[in-house]
Design a protein around this motif. Structure first.
Motif, short mmCIF file in Angstrom:
data_model
loop_
_atom_site.label_atom_id
_atom_site.label_comp_id
_atom_site.label_asym_id
_atom_site.label_seq_id
_atom_site.Cartn_x
_atom_site.Cartn_y
_atom_site.Cartn_z
N GLU A 1 0.80 -1.13 0.01
CA GLU A 1 0.17 -0.23 -0.23
C GLU A 1 0.77 1.22 0.03
O GLU A 1 0.51 2.30 -0.49
N ASP A 2 2.12 0.95 0.56
CA ASP A 2 2.77 2.47 0.38
C ASP A 2 3.95 2.40 -0.53
O ASP A 2 4.51 3.48 -0.59
N HIS A 3 4.08 1.32 -1.20
CA HIS A 3 5.10 1.08 -2.43
C HIS A 3 4.14 0.79 -3.76
O HIS A 3 4.07 -0.36 -3.86
N LEU A 4 4.03 1.77 -4.44
CA LEU A 4 3.35 1.50 -5.87
C LEU A 4 4.60 1.21 -7.29
O LEU A 4 5.60 1.68 -6.71
N ALA A 5 4.13 0.74 -8.08
CA ALA A 5 4.94 0.59 -9.02
C ALA A 5 4.07 1.08 -10.39
O ALA A 5 3.00 0.97 -10.73
N THR A 6 4.91 1.49 -11.45
CA THR A 6 4.50 1.74 -12.72
C THR A 6 4.56 0.65 -13.70
O THR A 6 5.39 -0.18 -13.35
N VAL A 7 4.08 0.89 -14.81
CA VAL A 7 4.39 -0.22 -15.80
C VAL A 7 5.57 -0.18 -16.34
O VAL A 7 6.22 -1.21 -16.37
N ALA A 8 6.13 1.00 -16.30
CA ALA A 8 7.62 1.21 -16.37
C ALA A 8 8.54 0.56 -15.44
O ALA A 8 9.41 -0.28 -16.12
N ASP A 9 8.10 0.56 -14.23
CA ASP A 9 8.90 -0.14 -13.36
C ASP A 9 8.87 -1.69 -13.66
O ASP A 9 9.94 -2.50 -13.44
N ILE A 10 7.72 -2.27 -13.68
CA ILE A 10 7.52 -3.56 -14.24
C ILE A 10 8.32 -4.11 -15.44
O ILE A 10 9.01 -5.05 -15.25
N LEU A 11 7.97 -3.31 -16.48
CA LEU A 11 8.79 -3.83 -17.58
C LEU A 11 10.15 -3.42 -17.49
O LEU A 11 11.03 -4.49 -17.75
N ASP A 12 11.17 -2.61 -16.61
CA ASP A 12 12.47 -2.59 -16.28
C ASP A 12 12.67 -3.64 -15.78
O ASP A 12 13.82 -4.52 -15.89
N ALA A 13 11.80 -4.55 -14.63
CA ALA A 13 12.22 -5.39 -13.95
C ALA A 13 12.32 -6.73 -14.77
O ALA A 13 13.15 -7.56 -14.57
N LEU A 14 11.18 -6.94 -15.64
CA LEU A 14 11.38 -8.10 -16.61
C LEU A 14 12.48 -7.72 -17.53
O LEU A 14 12.86 -8.95 -17.90
N ALA A 15 12.81 -6.69 -17.84
CA ALA A 15 14.04 -6.60 -18.78
C ALA A 15 15.20 -7.27 -17.99
O ALA A 15 16.14 -7.85 -18.80
#
Length: 82
Positions: free
Chosen positions: A36-50
């Motif tokens: 709840e205190d730490h959100l992620a953007t699509v870019a964050d998830i894409l970077d992690a997958l990369a």
């Protein structure tokens, strides 16, 4: 010539396995990094997958997240405008 086919086959298998496992990598990222205190953007998830050598487009990632929601994972999505 057989050696080349074996290398090509291994590359194809590795690529297909990563594609099949992509949704698990998405879930793992969300599980380990989001609350709840730490959100992620699509870019964050894409970077992690990369970082895991998984290339994915935004629409495919959105479909993966939707599939997780349908499965029952509690994910809240918010759209922000620039």
């Amino acid at each position: 010539m057989i050696v080349c086919y074996k290398k090509l086959w291994k590359l194809l298998i590795d690529k297909n396995m990563k594609k099949k496992d992509r949704i698990l990598y998405v879930l793992k990222y969300l599980w380990q990094n989001i609350d709840e205190d730490h959100l992620a953007t699509v870019a964050d998830i894409l970077d992690a997958l990369a970082d895991e050598d998984i290339k994915v487009e935004r629409h495919a990632l959105a479909a993966d997240i939707e599939q997780l929601i349908v499965f029952g994972i509690d994910i809240v999505r918010e759209k922000f405008s620039k």
